[in-house]
Design an enzyme around this catalytic site. Structure first.
Site, mmCIF file in Angstrom:
data_model
loop_
_atom_site.group_PDB
_atom_site.id
_atom_site.type_symbol
_atom_site.label_atom_id
_atom_site.label_comp_id
_atom_site.label_asym_id
_atom_site.label_seq_id
_atom_site.Cartn_x
_atom_site.Cartn_y
_atom_site.Cartn_z
ATOM 1 N N TYR A 1 0.823 -1.224 0.000
ATOM 2 C CA TYR A 1 0.000 0.000 0.000
ATOM 3 C C TYR A 1 0.853 1.269 0.000
ATOM 4 C CZ TYR A 1 -3.961 -2.888 1.704
ATOM 5 O OH TYR A 1 -4.938 -3.835 1.885
ATOM 6 N N HIS B 1 -0.478 -11.397 2.610
ATOM 7 C CA HIS B 1 -1.465 -10.598 1.869
ATOM 8 C C HIS B 1 -2.232 -11.446 0.852
ATOM 9 C CE1 HIS B 1 -2.182 -6.298 0.132
ATOM 10 N NE2 HIS B 1 -3.294 -6.973 0.277
HETATM 11 N N1 LIG Z 1 -6.377 -7.908 2.102
HETATM 12 C C1 LIG Z 1 -6.688 -7.444 0.908
HETATM 13 O O1 LIG Z 1 -6.372 -8.057 -0.132
HETATM 14 C C2 LIG Z 1 -7.451 -6.145 0.803
HETATM 15 C C3 LIG Z 1 -8.051 -5.781 -0.424
HETATM 16 C C4 LIG Z 1 -8.766 -4.576 -0.464
HETATM 17 C C5 LIG Z 1 -8.869 -3.783 0.667
HETATM 18 N N2 LIG Z 1 -8.253 -4.149 1.839
HETATM 19 C C6 LIG Z 1 -8.327 -3.308 3.062
HETATM 20 O O2 LIG Z 1 -9.683 -2.950 3.269
HETATM 21 C C7 LIG Z 1 -9.802 -1.528 3.396
HETATM 22 C C8 LIG Z 1 -11.156 -1.090 2.907
HETATM 23 O O3 LIG Z 1 -11.367 -1.478 1.558
HETATM 24 P P1 LIG Z 1 -11.607 -0.450 0.369
HETATM 25 O O4 LIG Z 1 -10.998 0.844 0.691
HETATM 26 O O5 LIG Z 1 -11.167 -1.110 -0.873
HETATM 27 O O6 LIG Z 1 -13.192 -0.364 0.270
HETATM 28 P P2 LIG Z 1 -14.397 0.182 1.219
HETATM 29 O O7 LIG Z 1 -13.939 0.485 2.586
HETATM 30 O O8 LIG Z 1 -15.516 -0.790 1.009
HETATM 31 O O9 LIG Z 1 -14.851 1.509 0.468
HETATM 32 C C9 LIG Z 1 -14.091 2.679 0.430
HETATM 33 C C10 LIG Z 1 -14.823 3.630 -0.527
HETATM 34 O O10 LIG Z 1 -16.100 3.957 0.016
HETATM 35 C C11 LIG Z 1 -16.229 5.369 0.163
HETATM 36 N N3 LIG Z 1 -16.861 5.621 1.465
HETATM 37 C C12 LIG Z 1 -16.289 5.526 2.685
HETATM 38 N N4 LIG Z 1 -17.165 5.812 3.653
HETATM 39 C C13 LIG Z 1 -18.333 6.098 3.040
HETATM 40 C C14 LIG Z 1 -19.613 6.482 3.511
HETATM 41 N N5 LIG Z 1 -19.851 6.623 4.818
HETATM 42 N N6 LIG Z 1 -20.588 6.711 2.581
HETATM 43 C C15 LIG Z 1 -20.340 6.564 1.256
HETATM 44 N N7 LIG Z 1 -19.139 6.221 0.741
HETATM 45 C C16 LIG Z 1 -18.146 5.980 1.628
HETATM 46 C C17 LIG Z 1 -14.821 5.923 0.124
HETATM 47 O O11 LIG Z 1 -14.804 7.214 -0.455
HETATM 48 P P3 LIG Z 1 -14.178 8.487 0.371
HETATM 49 O O12 LIG Z 1 -12.733 8.158 0.631
HETATM 50 O O13 LIG Z 1 -14.374 9.612 -0.600
HETATM 51 O O14 LIG Z 1 -14.987 8.613 1.629
HETATM 52 C C18 LIG Z 1 -14.090 4.921 -0.772
HETATM 53 O O15 LIG Z 1 -14.261 5.257 -2.145
HETATM 54 C C19 LIG Z 1 -8.609 -0.989 2.582
HETATM 55 O O16 LIG Z 1 -8.267 0.339 2.933
HETATM 56 C C20 LIG Z 1 -7.538 -1.997 2.975
HETATM 57 O O17 LIG Z 1 -7.013 -1.649 4.250
HETATM 58 C C21 LIG Z 1 -7.574 -5.334 1.920
#
Ligand SMILES: NC(=O)c1ccc[n+]([C@@H]2O[C@H](COP(=O)([O-])OP(=O)(O)OC[C@H]3O[C@@H](n4cnc5c(N)ncnc54)[C@H](OP(=O)(O)O)[C@@H]3O)[C@@H](O)[C@H]2O)c1
Length: 275
Positions: free
Chosen positions: A48, A106
């Site tokens: 990341y 990961h």
């Molecule tokens: N282990 C793995 O392979 C893996 C893969 C993917 C992700 N991850 C982890 O999971 C975390 C979360 O996943 P993600 O960031 O992909 O997806 P997520 O948390 O499902 O969604 C984030 C998105 O939703 C928006 N958002 C956030 N809060 C909101 C709300 N209250 N209302 C409406 N929209 C909202 C954000 O926009 P804004 O920023 O504009 O608010 C962003 O575009 C990552 O940061 C990472 O740490 C791990």
């Protein structure tokens, strides 16, 4: 059911802050805001590029190290025996910590380019060496969980971090992990923000008087999952944090369970997921 943000599941705070994309000074600012709001669980990973901003934000917060639960993940390119432990030492340096709280693999090595046993054994070694308090995996299938448990012994894996949200509830894998005593951490718990557009989730939110994102998170928390939503916006970070206050009825939960549609967003065409 109400959940306290610091409520632990297998020793892991049930609500965390996902740091993907929170790099550099802007990342430090966002992660600092998350800590101010009250998040005490930060999810980063070697690929990341956010280990540095996580470390700087923790130091700047003045919080005792023991108050913040830090997860990092070993990148697929660092799974070989020669690269694994040096990469973890580098992560600790970048994070400016003596040890992390949770170290994950990961992704499993694609096409077994690195033999499975090599990196699972290295994960156990990282724990024995004191580089991490807890260990776990990410994007592991049921068969991989079983093999990892054989290598490490029962009770060693704290979590399997996988994609879970209302459109991909991953129930078979979750049941398998639960039976093995492994907590499931839901990544992408907002389906990248798409939960806000779903009519069923929106109707539940309207009934309760909250945001659709809060309904999604409250649902996953009520299902006993750990959640790590991401946002770069302070208001939405706070909204997400307050999801622990939302109380869903049994009927709400039944309706959201019905949102399952196999809606995988990460590698949707891969065939190995249910193995
Ligand atoms: N282990 C793995 O392979 C893996 C893969 C993917 C992700 N991850 C982890 O999971 C975390 C979360 O996943 P993600 O960031 O992909 O997806 P997520 O948390 O499902 O969604 C984030 C998105 O939703 C928006 N958002 C956030 N809060 C909101 C709300 N209250 N209302 C409406 N929209 C909202 C954000 O926009 P804004 O920023 O504009 O608010 C962003 O575009 C990552 O940061 C990472 O740490 C791990």
């Amino acid at each position: 059911m109400k959940v306290k943000p610091m409520q632990l599941v297998n020793g892991i705070p049930q609500l965390g802050y996902g740091t993907w994309a929170r790099t550099g000074d802007e990342g430090v600012e966002a992660i600092s805001q998350a800590l101010e709001i009250g998040y005490r669980h930060l999810d980063t990973a070697q690929p990341y590029g956010t280990e540095e901003s996580v470390g700087r934000a923790i130091l700047q917060s003045g919080l005792p190290r023991s108050d913040v639960f830090v997860t990092t993940k070993v990148a697929e390119g660092n799974l070989s025996r020669s690269a694994f432990l040096p990469s973890v030492r580098k992560s600790l340096d970048t994070l400016q910590v003596g040890a992390v709280d949770l170290l994950l693999i990961h992704w499993p090595s694609a096409n077994d380019a690195v033999p499975f046993d090599h990196y699972v054994e290295a994960l156990g070694e990282a724990k024995s060496l004191g580089y991490t308090r807890l260990i776990g995996v990410s994007n592991f299938t049921k068969a991989m969980i079983d093999r990892a448990q054989e290598i490490l012994g029962p009770g060693e894996l704290a979590t399997n971090q996988v994609e879970v949200h209302p459109f991909l509830q991953n129930k078979n894998l979750r049941n398998h992990c639960e039976a093995a005593g492994i907590a499931v951490t839901a990544y992408m718990p907002l389906a990248k923000g798409k939960v806000a557009d779903d009519p069923v989730i929106a109707a539940v939110a309207t009934r309760i008087g909250c945001e659709p994102a809060q309904v999604s998170l409250a649902f996953l928390l009520a299902e006993g999952l750990i959640v790590i939503p991401a946002s770069g916006n302070r208001d939405r970070m706070k909204t997400n944090f307050l999801s622990t206050e939302i109380q869903l009825s049994p009927s709400d939960i039944t309706q959201i369970r019905g949102c399952e549609r196999g809606g995988r967003m990460i590698k949707p065409t891969a065939t190995h997921w249910d193995a």
